[in-house]
Motif scaffolding. Structure first.
Motif, PDB file in Angstrom:
ATOM      1  N   ARG A  25       0.834  -1.207   0.000  1.00  0.00           N
ATOM      2  CA  ARG A  25       0.000   0.000   0.000  1.00  0.00           C
ATOM      3  C   ARG A  25       0.868   1.256   0.000  1.00  0.00           C
ATOM      4  NH1 ARG A  25      -2.919  -1.455   3.977  1.00  0.00           N
ATOM      5  NH2 ARG A  25      -4.610  -2.380   2.801  1.00  0.00           N
ATOM      6  N   LYS A  26       1.903   1.249   0.840  1.00  0.00           N
ATOM      7  CA  LYS A  26       2.798   2.407   0.918  1.00  0.00           C
ATOM      8  C   LYS A  26       3.575   2.599  -0.384  1.00  0.00           C
ATOM      9  CE  LYS A  26       6.750   4.173   3.596  1.00  0.00           C
ATOM     10  NZ  LYS A  26       7.699   3.849   4.704  1.00  0.00           N
ATOM     11  N   ALA A  27       4.027   1.493  -0.973  1.00  0.00           N
ATOM     12  CA  ALA A  27       4.808   1.573  -2.220  1.00  0.00           C
ATOM     13  C   ALA A  27       3.935   1.939  -3.406  1.00  0.00           C
ATOM     14  CB  ALA A  27       5.504   0.236  -2.485  1.00  0.00           C
ATOM     15  N   GLY A  28       2.637   1.624  -3.288  1.00  0.00           N
ATOM     16  CA  GLY A  28       1.745   1.838  -4.423  1.00  0.00           C
ATOM     17  C   GLY A  28       2.039   0.903  -5.571  1.00  0.00           C
ATOM     18  N   SER A  29       2.730  -0.203  -5.253  1.00  0.00           N
ATOM     19  CA  SER A  29       3.227  -1.075  -6.312  1.00  0.00           C
ATOM     20  C   SER A  29       3.793  -2.338  -5.676  1.00  0.00           C
ATOM     21  CB  SER A  29       4.321  -0.349  -7.093  1.00  0.00           C
ATOM     22  OG  SER A  29       5.016  -1.215  -7.958  1.00  0.00           O
ATOM     23  N   THR A  30       4.005  -3.373  -6.517  1.00  0.00           N
ATOM     24  CA  THR A  30       4.754  -4.548  -6.069  1.00  0.00           C
ATOM     25  C   THR A  30       6.143  -4.572  -6.694  1.00  0.00           C
ATOM     26  OG1 THR A  30       3.746  -5.866  -7.846  1.00  0.00           O
ATOM     27  CG2 THR A  30       2.698  -5.960  -5.669  1.00  0.00           C
ATOM     28  N   ASP A  31       6.544  -3.469  -7.305  1.00  0.00           N
ATOM     29  CA  ASP A  31       7.902  -3.356  -7.829  1.00  0.00           C
ATOM     30  C   ASP A  31       8.903  -3.557  -6.701  1.00  0.00           C
ATOM     31  OD1 ASP A  31       9.928  -2.281  -9.953  1.00  0.00           O
ATOM     32  OD2 ASP A  31      10.265  -1.057  -8.159  1.00  0.00           O
ATOM     33  N   THR A  32       9.895  -4.392  -6.925  1.00  0.00           N
ATOM     34  CA  THR A  32      10.827  -4.766  -5.864  1.00  0.00           C
ATOM     35  C   THR A  32      11.519  -3.559  -5.236  1.00  0.00           C
ATOM     36  OG1 THR A  32      11.225  -6.996  -6.728  1.00  0.00           O
ATOM     37  CG2 THR A  32      12.954  -6.036  -5.369  1.00  0.00           C
ATOM     38  N   GLU A  33      12.067  -2.686  -6.044  1.00  0.00           N
ATOM     39  CA  GLU A  33      12.788  -1.542  -5.488  1.00  0.00           C
ATOM     40  C   GLU A  33      11.864  -0.595  -4.724  1.00  0.00           C
ATOM     41  OE1 GLU A  33      15.996  -1.019  -5.214  1.00  0.00           O
ATOM     42  OE2 GLU A  33      16.382  -2.940  -6.178  1.00  0.00           O
ATOM     43  N   LYS A  34      10.651  -0.432  -5.209  1.00  0.00           N
ATOM     44  CA  LYS A  34       9.694   0.411  -4.488  1.00  0.00           C
ATOM     45  C   LYS A  34       9.288  -0.230  -3.168  1.00  0.00           C
ATOM     46  CE  LYS A  34       7.827   2.748  -8.576  1.00  0.00           C
ATOM     47  NZ  LYS A  34       6.641   2.949  -9.443  1.00  0.00           N
ATOM     48  N   LEU A  35       9.176  -1.561  -3.166  1.00  0.00           N
ATOM     49  CA  LEU A  35       8.848  -2.267  -1.926  1.00  0.00           C
ATOM     50  C   LEU A  35       9.971  -2.150  -0.906  1.00  0.00           C
ATOM     51  CD1 LEU A  35       7.034  -5.599  -2.883  1.00  0.00           C
ATOM     52  CD2 LEU A  35       6.180  -3.752  -1.437  1.00  0.00           C
ATOM     53  N   ILE A  36      11.204  -2.271  -1.365  1.00  0.00           N
ATOM     54  CA  ILE A  36      12.347  -2.124  -0.457  1.00  0.00           C
ATOM     55  C   ILE A  36      12.318  -0.753   0.202  1.00  0.00           C
ATOM     56  CG2 ILE A  36      14.871  -1.930  -0.349  1.00  0.00           C
ATOM     57  CD1 ILE A  36      14.941  -4.044  -2.639  1.00  0.00           C
ATOM     58  N   ALA A  37      12.107   0.281  -0.595  1.00  0.00           N
ATOM     59  CA  ALA A  37      12.047   1.638  -0.054  1.00  0.00           C
ATOM     60  C   ALA A  37      10.892   1.784   0.931  1.00  0.00           C
ATOM     61  CB  ALA A  37      11.904   2.647  -1.194  1.00  0.00           C
ATOM     62  N   ALA A  38       9.752   1.156   0.626  1.00  0.00           N
ATOM     63  CA  ALA A  38       8.588   1.248   1.505  1.00  0.00           C
ATOM     64  C   ALA A  38       8.799   0.516   2.823  1.00  0.00           C
ATOM     65  CB  ALA A  38       7.354   0.692   0.788  1.00  0.00           C
ATOM     66  N   PHE A  39       9.461  -0.639   2.777  1.00  0.00           N
ATOM     67  CA  PHE A  39       9.647  -1.445   3.987  1.00  0.00           C
ATOM     68  C   PHE A  39      10.690  -0.841   4.931  1.00  0.00           C
ATOM     69  CE2 PHE A  39       6.896  -4.852   2.846  1.00  0.00           C
ATOM     70  CZ  PHE A  39       6.783  -5.658   3.965  1.00  0.00           C
ATOM     71  N   ARG A  40      11.604  -0.076   4.431  1.00  0.00           N
ATOM     72  CA  ARG A  40      12.611   0.527   5.310  1.00  0.00           C
ATOM     73  C   ARG A  40      11.956   1.620   6.159  1.00  0.00           C
ATOM     74  NH1 ARG A  40      17.756   0.591   1.031  1.00  0.00           N
ATOM     75  NH2 ARG A  40      18.496  -1.495   1.621  1.00  0.00           N
ATOM     76  N   GLY A  41      11.783   1.318   7.440  1.00  0.00           N
ATOM     77  CA  GLY A  41      11.095   2.227   8.343  1.00  0.00           C
ATOM     78  C   GLY A  41       9.587   2.029   8.379  1.00  0.00           C
ATOM     79  N   LEU A  42       9.076   0.965   7.728  1.00  0.00           N
ATOM     80  CA  LEU A  42       7.640   0.715   7.667  1.00  0.00           C
ATOM     81  C   LEU A  42       7.074   0.409   9.056  1.00  0.00           C
ATOM     82  CD1 LEU A  42       5.132   0.165   5.786  1.00  0.00           C
ATOM     83  CD2 LEU A  42       5.786  -2.249   5.899  1.00  0.00           C
ATOM     84  N   SER A  43       5.958   1.039   9.393  1.00  0.00           N
ATOM     85  CA  SER A  43       5.244   0.749  10.633  1.00  0.00           C
ATOM     86  C   SER A  43       4.017  -0.096  10.319  1.00  0.00           C
ATOM     87  CB  SER A  43       4.809   2.048  11.320  1.00  0.00           C
ATOM     88  OG  SER A  43       5.937   2.768  11.771  1.00  0.00           O
ATOM     89  N   VAL A  44       3.782  -1.109  11.145  1.00  0.00           N
ATOM     90  CA  VAL A  44       2.676  -2.042  10.924  1.00  0.00           C
ATOM     91  C   VAL A  44       1.985  -2.299  12.257  1.00  0.00           C
ATOM     92  CG1 VAL A  44       2.017  -4.338  10.094  1.00  0.00           C
ATOM     93  CG2 VAL A  44       3.988  -3.172   9.088  1.00  0.00           C
ATOM     94  N   SER A  45       0.657  -2.325  12.248  1.00  0.00           N
ATOM     95  CA  SER A  45      -0.107  -2.696  13.432  1.00  0.00           C
ATOM     96  C   SER A  45      -0.267  -4.212  13.456  1.00  0.00           C
ATOM     97  CB  SER A  45      -1.481  -2.023  13.398  1.00  0.00           C
ATOM     98  OG  SER A  45      -2.249  -2.421  14.515  1.00  0.00           O
ATOM     99  N   THR A  46       0.095  -4.845  14.573  1.00  0.00           N
ATOM    100  CA  THR A  46       0.001  -6.296  14.721  1.00  0.00           C
ATOM    101  C   THR A  46      -0.757  -6.629  16.010  1.00  0.00           C
ATOM    102  OG1 THR A  46       1.947  -6.732  16.116  1.00  0.00           O
ATOM    103  CG2 THR A  46       2.347  -6.359  13.750  1.00  0.00           C
ATOM    104  N   PRO A  47      -1.102  -7.891  16.224  1.00  0.00           N
ATOM    105  CA  PRO A  47      -1.741  -8.263  17.489  1.00  0.00           C
ATOM    106  C   PRO A  47      -0.872  -7.980  18.714  1.00  0.00           C
ATOM    107  CG  PRO A  47      -2.127  -9.943  15.846  1.00  0.00           C
ATOM    108  CD  PRO A  47      -1.141  -9.007  15.243  1.00  0.00           C
ATOM    109  N   PHE A  48       0.429  -7.818  18.531  1.00  0.00           N
ATOM    110  CA  PHE A  48       1.324  -7.469  19.628  1.00  0.00           C
ATOM    111  C   PHE A  48       1.561  -5.963  19.714  1.00  0.00           C
ATOM    112  CE2 PHE A  48       3.759 -11.808  19.806  1.00  0.00           C
ATOM    113  CZ  PHE A  48       2.607 -12.414  20.269  1.00  0.00           C
ATOM    114  N   GLY A  49       0.820  -5.185  18.944  1.00  0.00           N
ATOM    115  CA  GLY A  49       1.010  -3.742  18.927  1.00  0.00           C
ATOM    116  C   GLY A  49       1.816  -3.311  17.715  1.00  0.00           C
ATOM    117  N   PRO A  50       2.147  -2.027  17.626  1.00  0.00           N
ATOM    118  CA  PRO A  50       2.873  -1.529  16.456  1.00  0.00           C
ATOM    119  C   PRO A  50       4.312  -2.027  16.410  1.00  0.00           C
ATOM    120  CG  PRO A  50       2.622   0.204  18.098  1.00  0.00           C
ATOM    121  CD  PRO A  50       1.824  -0.960  18.578  1.00  0.00           C
TER     122      PRO A  50
END
Length: 401
Positions: free
Chosen positions: A323-348
Motif C-alpha cells: 500500500r505504501k509503495a503503491g506497487s509490487t515493484d521490488t525496489e519500491k517495496l524495499i524503499a517502503a519497507f525501510r522504516g515501515l510501521s505495521v499494526s500487529t496483534p502485539f502492537g505496532p
C-alpha cells in the motif's frame, strides 16, 4: 472461406481469452508463500490460518491499491534445495509478486540467497537465525519475528539473575540451535564471568535420543539447563527428564517452550517453573490482541497460537508495504519497507532500515502445570527494539550493498 472464417474466429477467441487472463492477473496481487507445512504442522497450520484471516480482511476492505490478494502456497519439505526449487517455480511460472514464509533457519537462509540472486522481494516470517538480517543480509530480504539473538537476549538477564554457575546446554544441531547457544554463552559470560558450561548436547533435528541426552545432562551435574529443543524433540526431552528426575531442584531456561504449539502437547507433563519465551494468548488484554483473537475465533472456532500471529502479521506487513509503495515493484517495496510501521496483534512494529529486522517483541514468563495443562504465568511483553543492537552497529554486521 468458411474454414478461414473459423480460423480467424478461433484466433480471436484465443486472443480474447489471453487478454482476459492478463486483465484478471492485473487485478490480483499474488503472494508466493513457502513453508515446511508437512514437517512442522503444529506451528504452520495455525500460521496458515493467520495468513488466511489477514487476506480475508484485506480483500473485504477493498484489497491493496484496488487489487485482490491471493496466496499461492508451496511446501518446501523442510529442505533448502526444495525451497529454492519451488521459489523458482513461483517466480517464473506462477508469476507471484512477492515471496514470503519459511520456518526452519537453514531453509530461510536458502531463500534469502535466492532473493538476492533473483533480485526479488522476500519477507521471512518465521526463521530466527540472525544471519538472515546480518551476516547473510541483503537488500531484498526483510524479517518479521524476533531473531535468535533477540529472544536469547530477553532470557539472558533472567538466567544471570539465578546466580547459577554450572550450566548444561541442549539444542537441535542446525543453524537455529547453534546460534542460540553461541549467543547464550556470549551474553552469560558478559553478565556472569565465572559461569561454566559443563556439557553440550547437540541433537539431530527431529531425532533426539532423549534417554541418552537426559542421562548425559544428569551426569554433568549442572546447576541449571538452557534448552533450545522444540516440537516433538521437546516433548520427548520433557517426558524423559520428568521420568528420570532431571529437572528436580534445577532451574531451566528454555527458548520457545511457552508457545502453545509446544506447550499444549505436553498436557499433564508440562513442567513447572521454567523460564521461557512464549505466547500467553489467554491473558493478553490489549485492544489489538482482543480484536485479533475475536476475529480468529469467529473464523476458525479455535484459539490462536503463536503461528497464527506470525502468519497474520506477515500478510499485514506485506499489505502495508504494498500500500505504501503503491506497487509490487521490488525496489519500491524495499524503499517502503525501510522504516515501515505495521499494526500487529502485539502492537505496532517497525522494520528497521539499517538491518531489515522488525521490532516485534515477545513474552517472557514461567511455565505452570495448571490442572494438566501447561500455561505461562508471571509473564510480560518485551519490546523487540530494546533487544537489538543500535542501528549503526547493526548496519556494520551486514555485507555492503
Amino acid at each position: 472461406m468458411t474454414t478461414r472464417r473459423h480460423l480467424v474466429a478461433l484466433a480471436a477467441a484465443v486472443a480474447s481469452g489471453a487478454l482476459g487472463s492478463a486483465a484478471w492477473a492485473q487485478d490480483v496481487i499474488k503472494i508466493g508463500e513457502i513453508n515446511s507445512y508437512k514437517a512442522q504442522p503444529a506451528f504452520l497450520e495455525p500460521y496458515r490460518k493467520g495468513m488466511e484471516l489477514a487476506v480475508d480482511e484485506i480483500n473485504q476492505a477493498g484489497g491493496l491499491n484496488g487489487k485482490k490478494v491471493e496466496l499461492v502456497i508451496r511446501d518446501d519439505n523442510a529442505n533448502p534445495g526444495d525451497a529454492v526449487r519451488v521459489a523458482e517455480e513461483l517466480v517464473s511460472r506462477e508469476r507471484v509478486d512477492v515471496l514470503a514464509g519459511s520456518f526452519l533457519s537453514h531453509v530461510g537462509l536458502a531463500l534469502t540467497d535466492f532473493a538476492k540472486q533473483k533480485k526479488f522481494f522476500f519477507l521471512a516470517g518465521e526463521p530466527l537465525t540472525d544471519k538472515i538480517v546480518w551476516d547473510n543480509g541483503n537488500r531484498y530480504t526483510f524479517r518479521l519475528r524476533p531473531s535468535t539473538y533477540m529472544q536469547v537476549a530477553m532470557l539472558a538477564p533472567e538466567a544471570a539473575a539465578l546466580k547459577k554457575k554450572r550450566w548444561a546446554l541442549v539444542y537441535p544441531n542446525y543453524e537455529y540451535g547453534q546460534s542460540a547457544v553461541a549467543t547464550f554463552k556470549k551474553l552469560m559470560k558478559q553478565a556472569q564471568p565465572d559461569v561454566e558450561f559443563v556439557t553440550e548436547q547437540a541433537t539431530p533435528l527431529g531425532k533426539v535420543d532423549a534417554g541418552s541426552v537426559v542421562q548425559a545432562l544428569a551426569d554433568a551435574k549442572p546447576d541449571a539447563i538452557f534448552n533450545v529443543l522444540f516440537g516433538a524433540d521437546l516433548s520427548r526431552f520433557v517426558r524423559e527428564g520428568n521420568t528420570r528426575g532431571l529437572f528436580q531442584g534445577r532451574e531451566v531456561v528454555s527458548l520457545l517452550t511457552g508457545e502453545p504449539e509446544y506447550m499444549d502437547p505436553l498436557k499433564d507433563e508440562a513442567p513447572n517453573g521454567w523460564i521461557v519465551t512464549g505466547y500467553p494468548w489467554y491473558g493478553i488484554q490489549t485492544a489489538e490482541h482482543r480484536a485479533f483473537e475475536a476475529a480468529y475465533r469467529a473464523k476458525f472456532k479455535d484459539y490462536p497460537r503463536l503461528g497464527s500471529v506470525v502468519g497474520y502479521s506477515t500478510i499485514k506487513s506485506l499489505g502495508e508495504g504494498i500500500r505504501k509503495a503503491g506497487s509490487t515493484d521490488t525496489e519500491k517495496l524495499i524503499a517502503a519497507f525501510r522504516g515501515l510501521s505495521v499494526s500487529t496483534p502485539f502492537g505496532p512494529i517497525t522494520y528497521r532500515a539499517e538491518d531489515h529486522q522488525s521490532t516485534m517483541g515477545g513474552y517472557v514468563g514461567r511455565t505452570k502445570n495448571d490442572g494438566g495443562k501447561g500455561v505461562m504465568v508471571d509473564y510480560r511483553y518485551l519490546d523487540g527494539a530494546r533487544y537489538l543492537p543500535p542501528a549503526a552497529e547493526a548496519k556494520k554486521l551486514r555485507p555492503a550493498e
